[in-house]
Design a protein around this motif. Sequence first.
Motif, PDB file in Angstrom:
ATOM      1  N   THR A   1      10.414  71.772  22.385  1.00  0.00           N
ATOM      2  CA  THR A   1       9.118  72.076  21.798  1.00  0.00           C
ATOM      3  C   THR A   1       8.869  71.235  20.552  1.00  0.00           C
ATOM      4  OG1 THR A   1       9.241  74.332  22.630  1.00  0.00           O
ATOM      5  CG2 THR A   1       7.653  73.918  20.894  1.00  0.00           C
ATOM      6  N   LEU A   2       9.866  71.154  19.673  1.00  0.00           N
ATOM      7  CA  LEU A   2       9.680  70.360  18.458  1.00  0.00           C
ATOM      8  C   LEU A   2       9.518  68.880  18.771  1.00  0.00           C
ATOM      9  CD1 LEU A   2      12.103  71.986  15.881  1.00  0.00           C
ATOM     10  CD2 LEU A   2       9.620  72.062  15.934  1.00  0.00           C
ATOM     11  N   THR A   3      10.277  68.376  19.704  1.00  0.00           N
ATOM     12  CA  THR A   3      10.157  66.964  20.080  1.00  0.00           C
ATOM     13  C   THR A   3       8.774  66.678  20.644  1.00  0.00           C
ATOM     14  OG1 THR A   3      12.519  66.862  20.571  1.00  0.00           O
ATOM     15  CG2 THR A   3      11.151  65.136  21.508  1.00  0.00           C
ATOM     16  N   GLY A   4       8.298  67.534  21.525  1.00  0.00           N
ATOM     17  CA  GLY A   4       6.979  67.349  22.116  1.00  0.00           C
ATOM     18  C   GLY A   4       5.865  67.526  21.111  1.00  0.00           C
ATOM     19  N   LEU A   5       6.015  68.481  20.199  1.00  0.00           N
ATOM     20  CA  LEU A   5       4.982  68.741  19.208  1.00  0.00           C
ATOM     21  C   LEU A   5       4.826  67.563  18.254  1.00  0.00           C
ATOM     22  CD1 LEU A   5       2.899  70.630  17.986  1.00  0.00           C
ATOM     23  CD2 LEU A   5       4.738  71.653  16.639  1.00  0.00           C
TER      24      LEU A   5
ATOM     25  N   PHE B   1       5.927  75.299  27.265  1.00  0.00           N
ATOM     26  CA  PHE B   1       6.006  74.527  26.022  1.00  0.00           C
ATOM     27  C   PHE B   1       4.808  73.597  25.906  1.00  0.00           C
ATOM     28  CE2 PHE B   1      10.874  74.681  26.633  1.00  0.00           C
ATOM     29  CZ  PHE B   1      10.918  75.984  26.169  1.00  0.00           C
ATOM     30  N   ALA B   2       4.438  72.943  27.007  1.00  0.00           N
ATOM     31  CA  ALA B   2       3.297  72.021  27.004  1.00  0.00           C
ATOM     32  C   ALA B   2       2.002  72.760  26.691  1.00  0.00           C
ATOM     33  CB  ALA B   2       3.199  71.309  28.345  1.00  0.00           C
ATOM     34  N   ARG B   3       1.855  73.971  27.224  1.00  0.00           N
ATOM     35  CA  ARG B   3       0.664  74.770  26.950  1.00  0.00           C
ATOM     36  C   ARG B   3       0.585  75.114  25.464  1.00  0.00           C
ATOM     37  NH1 ARG B   3      -0.714  79.484  25.668  1.00  0.00           N
ATOM     38  NH2 ARG B   3       1.387  80.303  25.759  1.00  0.00           N
TER      39      ARG B   3
ATOM     40  N   MET C   1      17.784  74.756  23.743  1.00  0.00           N
ATOM     41  CA  MET C   1      17.164  73.578  24.283  1.00  0.00           C
ATOM     42  C   MET C   1      15.643  73.715  24.211  1.00  0.00           C
ATOM     43  SD  MET C   1      17.515  71.613  27.952  1.00  0.00           S
ATOM     44  CE  MET C   1      18.240  72.970  28.701  1.00  0.00           C
ATOM     45  N   GLY C   2      15.126  74.915  24.396  1.00  0.00           N
ATOM     46  CA  GLY C   2      13.685  75.108  24.344  1.00  0.00           C
ATOM     47  C   GLY C   2      13.106  74.766  22.989  1.00  0.00           C
ATOM     48  N   HIS C   3      13.800  75.162  21.946  1.00  0.00           N
ATOM     49  CA  HIS C   3      13.338  74.860  20.592  1.00  0.00           C
ATOM     50  C   HIS C   3      13.304  73.353  20.368  1.00  0.00           C
ATOM     51  CE1 HIS C   3      12.590  75.578  16.381  1.00  0.00           C
ATOM     52  NE2 HIS C   3      13.626  74.830  16.057  1.00  0.00           N
ATOM     53  N   GLU C   4      14.333  72.677  20.811  1.00  0.00           N
ATOM     54  CA  GLU C   4      14.404  71.226  20.653  1.00  0.00           C
ATOM     55  C   GLU C   4      13.293  70.529  21.439  1.00  0.00           C
ATOM     56  OE1 GLU C   4      17.369  67.507  21.718  1.00  0.00           O
ATOM     57  OE2 GLU C   4      18.183  69.533  21.701  1.00  0.00           O
TER      58      GLU C   4
END
Length: 77
Positions: free
Chosen positions: A6-10, A43-45, A1-4
Amino acid sequence: MGHEKTLTGLMAALAGANLIYGPGMLESGITFDFGQLVLDCEFARMIKHTVQGFEVNAENLAAEVIRSVGPAGHFLS
């Protein structure tokens, strides 16, 4: 879920979005988790750091140190 996440936010940040919605939320906001909140803040950082960019030059790459040690050496030691 973290990878998803991060990619969505990026992708959104690189497109110009400047708002993060739902840190700590799971299942479309049905569940909130403090552990997920900590991860989402990290992730936001990372996303913020990526979007701000970073300088690439010979000093930051330590090119001179690597060149002086040569291909057979171990420049980290």
